[in-house]
Write a protein that holds these residues in place. Structure first.
Motif, PDB file in Angstrom:
ATOM      1  N   GLY A   4     -20.964  52.358  10.483  1.00  0.00           N
ATOM      2  CA  GLY A   4     -20.560  51.876  11.628  1.00  0.00           C
ATOM      3  C   GLY A   4     -18.676  52.365  11.934  1.00  0.00           C
ATOM      4  O   GLY A   4     -17.667  53.375  10.562  1.00  0.00           O
ATOM      5  N   ALA A   5     -17.492  51.822  12.555  1.00  0.00           N
ATOM      6  CA  ALA A   5     -15.796  52.364  12.320  1.00  0.00           C
ATOM      7  C   ALA A   5     -15.165  52.412  11.137  1.00  0.00           C
ATOM      8  O   ALA A   5     -15.789  51.806   9.962  1.00  0.00           O
ATOM      9  CB  ALA A   5     -15.029  51.633  13.003  1.00  0.00           C
ATOM     10  N   ASN A   6     -14.793  53.523  10.829  1.00  0.00           N
ATOM     11  CA  ASN A   6     -14.159  53.936  10.135  1.00  0.00           C
ATOM     12  C   ASN A   6     -15.400  53.378   8.289  1.00  0.00           C
ATOM     13  O   ASN A   6     -14.520  52.903   6.874  1.00  0.00           O
ATOM     14  CB  ASN A   6     -12.935  52.721   9.460  1.00  0.00           C
ATOM     15  CG  ASN A   6     -12.268  52.906  10.133  1.00  0.00           C
ATOM     16  OD1 ASN A   6     -11.426  53.655  10.232  1.00  0.00           O
ATOM     17  ND2 ASN A   6     -11.607  51.593  10.730  1.00  0.00           N
ATOM     18  N   GLY A   7     -16.080  53.620   8.090  1.00  0.00           N
ATOM     19  CA  GLY A   7     -17.555  53.896   7.237  1.00  0.00           C
ATOM     20  C   GLY A   7     -17.811  52.296   7.032  1.00  0.00           C
ATOM     21  O   GLY A   7     -18.125  52.574   5.990  1.00  0.00           O
ATOM     22  N   HIS A   8     -17.200  50.683   7.967  1.00  0.00           N
ATOM     23  CA  HIS A   8     -17.414  50.128   7.360  1.00  0.00           C
ATOM     24  C   HIS A   8     -19.022  49.332   7.638  1.00  0.00           C
ATOM     25  O   HIS A   8     -19.010  50.288   8.753  1.00  0.00           O
ATOM     26  CB  HIS A   8     -16.496  49.243   7.823  1.00  0.00           C
ATOM     27  CG  HIS A   8     -14.982  49.037   7.256  1.00  0.00           C
ATOM     28  ND1 HIS A   8     -14.529  49.039   6.131  1.00  0.00           N
ATOM     29  CD2 HIS A   8     -14.217  49.461   8.052  1.00  0.00           C
ATOM     30  CE1 HIS A   8     -13.637  49.360   5.736  1.00  0.00           C
ATOM     31  NE2 HIS A   8     -12.753  49.441   7.120  1.00  0.00           N
ATOM     32  N   ALA A   9     -19.726  49.103   7.042  1.00  0.00           N
ATOM     33  CA  ALA A   9     -21.364  48.550   7.099  1.00  0.00           C
ATOM     34  C   ALA A   9     -21.429  47.338   7.058  1.00  0.00           C
ATOM     35  O   ALA A   9     -20.846  46.670   6.317  1.00  0.00           O
ATOM     36  CB  ALA A   9     -22.105  49.939   6.921  1.00  0.00           C
ATOM     37  N   ALA A  57     -23.256  51.140  15.415  1.00  0.00           N
ATOM     38  CA  ALA A  57     -24.162  52.043  14.558  1.00  0.00           C
ATOM     39  C   ALA A  57     -25.025  50.789  13.655  1.00  0.00           C
ATOM     40  O   ALA A  57     -26.436  51.954  13.513  1.00  0.00           O
ATOM     41  CB  ALA A  57     -22.890  52.034  13.675  1.00  0.00           C
ATOM     42  N   ALA A  58     -24.904  49.717  13.956  1.00  0.00           N
ATOM     43  CA  ALA A  58     -26.191  49.225  12.371  1.00  0.00           C
ATOM     44  C   ALA A  58     -27.260  48.958  13.074  1.00  0.00           C
ATOM     45  O   ALA A  58     -28.485  49.296  13.273  1.00  0.00           O
ATOM     46  CB  ALA A  58     -25.660  47.446  12.434  1.00  0.00           C
ATOM     47  N   ALA A  59     -27.167  48.869  14.950  1.00  0.00           N
ATOM     48  CA  ALA A  59     -27.940  49.286  15.759  1.00  0.00           C
ATOM     49  C   ALA A  59     -29.272  50.433  15.528  1.00  0.00           C
ATOM     50  O   ALA A  59     -30.152  50.630  15.878  1.00  0.00           O
ATOM     51  CB  ALA A  59     -28.112  48.305  16.769  1.00  0.00           C
ATOM     52  N   ASN A  60     -28.304  51.288  15.442  1.00  0.00           N
ATOM     53  CA  ASN A  60     -28.513  52.755  16.086  1.00  0.00           C
ATOM     54  C   ASN A  60     -29.277  53.124  14.245  1.00  0.00           C
ATOM     55  O   ASN A  60     -29.199  54.494  14.343  1.00  0.00           O
ATOM     56  CB  ASN A  60     -27.970  53.420  16.888  1.00  0.00           C
ATOM     57  CG  ASN A  60     -26.822  53.249  18.086  1.00  0.00           C
ATOM     58  OD1 ASN A  60     -28.169  52.958  18.689  1.00  0.00           O
ATOM     59  ND2 ASN A  60     -26.069  53.799  18.634  1.00  0.00           N
ATOM     60  N   GLY A  61     -28.368  52.545  13.368  1.00  0.00           N
ATOM     61  CA  GLY A  61     -28.621  53.441  12.178  1.00  0.00           C
ATOM     62  C   GLY A  61     -27.794  54.774  11.499  1.00  0.00           C
ATOM     63  O   GLY A  61     -28.001  54.734  10.800  1.00  0.00           O
ATOM     64  N   THR A  62     -26.363  53.844  12.264  1.00  0.00           N
ATOM     65  CA  THR A  62     -25.414  55.026  11.201  1.00  0.00           C
ATOM     66  C   THR A  62     -24.220  53.604  11.135  1.00  0.00           C
ATOM     67  O   THR A  62     -24.352  52.639  10.849  1.00  0.00           O
ATOM     68  CB  THR A  62     -24.899  55.919  12.689  1.00  0.00           C
ATOM     69  OG1 THR A  62     -24.673  54.991  13.753  1.00  0.00           O
ATOM     70  CG2 THR A  62     -26.209  56.962  13.138  1.00  0.00           C
ATOM     71  N   TRP A 100      -6.367  41.797  17.248  1.00  0.00           N
ATOM     72  CA  TRP A 100      -7.887  41.427  17.267  1.00  0.00           C
ATOM     73  C   TRP A 100      -7.610  42.840  18.236  1.00  0.00           C
ATOM     74  O   TRP A 100      -9.661  42.743  18.138  1.00  0.00           O
ATOM     75  CB  TRP A 100      -7.751  40.149  18.444  1.00  0.00           C
ATOM     76  CG  TRP A 100      -8.378  39.439  17.362  1.00  0.00           C
ATOM     77  CD1 TRP A 100      -9.802  39.056  18.177  1.00  0.00           C
ATOM     78  CD2 TRP A 100      -8.285  38.387  16.163  1.00  0.00           C
ATOM     79  NE1 TRP A 100     -10.847  38.417  16.560  1.00  0.00           N
ATOM     80  CE2 TRP A 100      -9.689  37.729  15.678  1.00  0.00           C
ATOM     81  CE3 TRP A 100      -7.079  38.233  14.994  1.00  0.00           C
ATOM     82  CZ2 TRP A 100      -9.321  37.062  15.094  1.00  0.00           C
ATOM     83  CZ3 TRP A 100      -7.209  37.599  14.446  1.00  0.00           C
ATOM     84  CH2 TRP A 100      -8.464  37.115  14.024  1.00  0.00           C
ATOM     85  N   GLY A 101      -7.741  43.317  19.040  1.00  0.00           N
ATOM     86  CA  GLY A 101      -7.523  44.138  19.408  1.00  0.00           C
ATOM     87  C   GLY A 101      -8.314  45.136  18.960  1.00  0.00           C
ATOM     88  O   GLY A 101      -9.467  45.802  18.860  1.00  0.00           O
ATOM     89  N   GLN A 102      -8.345  45.708  17.464  1.00  0.00           N
ATOM     90  CA  GLN A 102      -7.867  46.648  17.039  1.00  0.00           C
ATOM     91  C   GLN A 102      -9.955  45.670  16.031  1.00  0.00           C
ATOM     92  O   GLN A 102     -10.435  46.874  15.778  1.00  0.00           O
ATOM     93  CB  GLN A 102      -7.413  47.457  16.028  1.00  0.00           C
ATOM     94  CG  GLN A 102      -7.946  48.368  14.898  1.00  0.00           C
ATOM     95  CD  GLN A 102      -7.041  49.158  14.236  1.00  0.00           C
ATOM     96  OE1 GLN A 102      -5.707  49.319  14.346  1.00  0.00           O
ATOM     97  NE2 GLN A 102      -7.719  49.737  12.997  1.00  0.00           N
ATOM     98  N   LEU A 103      -9.526  45.043  15.554  1.00  0.00           N
ATOM     99  CA  LEU A 103     -10.958  44.576  15.151  1.00  0.00           C
ATOM    100  C   LEU A 103     -12.445  44.233  15.484  1.00  0.00           C
ATOM    101  O   LEU A 103     -13.431  44.192  15.495  1.00  0.00           O
ATOM    102  CB  LEU A 103     -10.379  42.686  14.522  1.00  0.00           C
ATOM    103  CG  LEU A 103     -10.727  42.132  13.433  1.00  0.00           C
ATOM    104  CD1 LEU A 103     -11.160  42.827  11.958  1.00  0.00           C
ATOM    105  CD2 LEU A 103     -11.236  40.740  12.588  1.00  0.00           C
ATOM    106  N   LYS A 104     -11.606  44.716  17.335  1.00  0.00           N
ATOM    107  CA  LYS A 104     -13.195  43.708  17.781  1.00  0.00           C
ATOM    108  C   LYS A 104     -13.444  45.258  18.028  1.00  0.00           C
ATOM    109  O   LYS A 104     -14.905  45.420  17.825  1.00  0.00           O
ATOM    110  CB  LYS A 104     -12.221  43.254  19.169  1.00  0.00           C
ATOM    111  CG  LYS A 104     -11.959  41.985  20.325  1.00  0.00           C
ATOM    112  CD  LYS A 104     -12.022  41.853  21.272  1.00  0.00           C
ATOM    113  CE  LYS A 104     -11.353  41.477  21.375  1.00  0.00           C
ATOM    114  NZ  LYS A 104     -10.334  40.661  22.490  1.00  0.00           N
ATOM    115  N   THR A 105     -12.826  46.006  18.136  1.00  0.00           N
ATOM    116  CA  THR A 105     -13.779  47.663  18.187  1.00  0.00           C
ATOM    117  C   THR A 105     -14.556  47.961  17.254  1.00  0.00           C
ATOM    118  O   THR A 105     -15.276  48.562  17.424  1.00  0.00           O
ATOM    119  CB  THR A 105     -12.000  49.244  18.509  1.00  0.00           C
ATOM    120  OG1 THR A 105     -11.550  47.797  19.413  1.00  0.00           O
ATOM    121  CG2 THR A 105     -12.789  50.104  18.573  1.00  0.00           C
ATOM    122  N   GLU A 106     -13.181  47.345  15.978  1.00  0.00           N
ATOM    123  CA  GLU A 106     -14.099  47.912  15.015  1.00  0.00           C
ATOM    124  C   GLU A 106     -15.905  47.644  14.062  1.00  0.00           C
ATOM    125  O   GLU A 106     -16.938  47.753  14.134  1.00  0.00           O
ATOM    126  CB  GLU A 106     -13.497  47.883  13.342  1.00  0.00           C
ATOM    127  CG  GLU A 106     -12.389  48.502  13.148  1.00  0.00           C
ATOM    128  CD  GLU A 106     -11.122  48.821  11.823  1.00  0.00           C
ATOM    129  OE1 GLU A 106     -12.562  47.244  11.629  1.00  0.00           O
ATOM    130  OE2 GLU A 106     -10.142  48.853  12.034  1.00  0.00           O
TER     131      GLU A 106
END
Lengths: 169, 244
Positions: A164-169, A157-162, A144-150
């Motif tokens: 997200g982590a590992n390219g997941h959007a 990233a979505a809020a900034n329009g870029t 869950w630590g990594q999932l939360k981070t992602e």
């Protein structure tokens, strides 16, 4: 497509991404074969997760040292029912709440066990409490630590329009 | 179906002393040679493990069964010991709640016990009464009711629920009797309904002082209702008691 249809589609997309990441992280970060050996969990029990608000189910089992996602199942051993919102809250490790006095929204930590004790997840099937405990102790802590981070990176990233982590959007 | 007998401890309202009576009956049974376990089935506000000072967490064994916490030689399962972390309270969905109680009875490594004492949540909700009866099957013996003397009508509701579901009331204990809450009304009610009255435990400061030290035993001189309850349970279960 209607606004409701778009909302349902987004929820399904988010849920599918989370389920796939949970399976991916569990298989890469948790020694599932060892857990199977310790707890004699070799019977390949099939569980169903139903997302009640979008009426979609995911099927999975633990077999041959892996958490496997299935396209369907003829026989079920147990499962749990929840909404996409609850799934997202569990995955992000945060739950939004409102202060009834001030109306202010704030976040608290949130785990799968919290979801069950708050009545947001309905568990069913023989020994489902035992399986939930095993999942919470042996799997949740590892992934869950990594999932939360992602998820939080993706949301930012979505809020900034870029991207997200590992390219997941 | 479990291979041990089951007795539930019930009351129509919270704060009657159900957990205190449950643990005392279990320890009394143990003193009399009965191999006994305790299930604190109060998922919403489990208190028994804290009261008796049990520490540790429920784990899973090689068969994925819950492993109770062994406290004072008695296996104990409580929702508060099952949770990985401390928690403030639960509002579990009814079916999840039922699942947990069922798993705690059926999918737990209770060991070679003769008897399981189940501390039920307060109230006369049919769910828990019937659930334990259903899971226990023929091994479910009935309930011991705990009531306080200023609310005898509460016992009427327990009696009504039990009658409706053909659940046997093995006996009734009056708790907290004395000048504050009164005395005698529970015995009178039992007489009117032909229920077995097991005795009164007075509102005594020594009980609270012991609880503060996590010593749940009622003082020896106040223990007669507990001994009577244990005797009724042993008689019902036809367990051969061995005095220690």
């Amino acid at each position: 497509m209607s606004e409701e249809g778009i909302r349902q589609g987004l929820k399904e997309r988010a849920a599918t991404w989370i389920i796939n990441r949970v399976a991916g992280l569990a298989n890469s970060k948790v020694d599932i074969a060892r857990l199977q050996a310790i707890h004699n969990a070799n019977e390949g029990r099939i569980s169903r997760m139903t997302l009640t608000d979008i009426n979609k189910s995911f099927y999975f089992r633990v077999k041959d040292g892996k958490l496997q996602l299935l396209s369907g199942a003829e026989k079920l051993d147990g499962g749990f029912d929840l909404t996409v919102d609850t799934l997202v809250s569990m995955a992000s490790g945060k739950q939004k709440r409102m202060d009834p006095g001030t109306g202010k929204i704030f976040s608290v930590e949130f785990t799968p066990i919290d979801a069950v004790t708050q009545g947001l997840v309905r568990i069913w099937g023989e020994a489902a409490s035992n399986d939930l405990l095993l999942f919470a102790k042996a799997v949740y802590g590892s992934i869950w630590g990594q999932l939360k981070t992602e998820i939080n990176a993706t949301a930012t990233a979505a809020a900034n329009g870029t991207n997200g982590a590992n390219g997941h959007a | 179906m479990p291979d041990f007998a089951i007795v539930s401890i019930v009351s129509n309202k919270g704060g009657c002393g159900k957990s205190m009576v449950s643990s005392n009956i279990a320890y009394q049974l143990k003193r009399q040679g009965v191999r006994v376990g305790i299930l604190d089935a109060d998922v919403d506000s489990p208190y028994l493990s804290e009261m008796v000072g049990a520490a540790g967490k429920i784990t899973l064994d090689s068969q994925r069964r819950m492993v109770p916490v062994l406290h004072r030689g008695v296996p104990l399962v409580s929702f508060s010991l099952w949770l990985p972390d401390a928690f403030a309270g639960a509002t579990m969905a009814g079916s999840s709640h039922e699942r947990w109680i069922t798993d705690a009875i059926e999918h737990t490594a209770w060991g070679n016990i003769d008897m399981l004492i189940v501390d039920l949540p307060a109230g006369t909700s049919l769910d828990e009464y019937v659930l334990v009866k259903r899971v226990g099957g023929k091994r479910f013996l009935g309930v011991i009711a705990v009531a306080i003397p200023n609310v005898p009508s509460g016992l009427l509701r327990v009696h009504g629920t039990a009658s409706f579901q053909a659940i046997r009331i093995l006996g009734v204990i009056e708790n907290m009797s004395g000048d504050v809450f009164g005395r005698g009304s529970i015995a009178a009610f039992c007489k009117s309904k032909s229920l077995r009255f097991l005795g009164s435990i007075p509102l005594d400061a020594r009980i609270r002082e012991r609880h503060e030290r996590h010593e749940p035993d009622v003082p020896e001189d106040l223990r007669e209702p507990i001994r009577n309850a244990a005797a009724v349970i042993i008689e019902s279960a036809k367990i051969k008691a061995v005095a220690r």
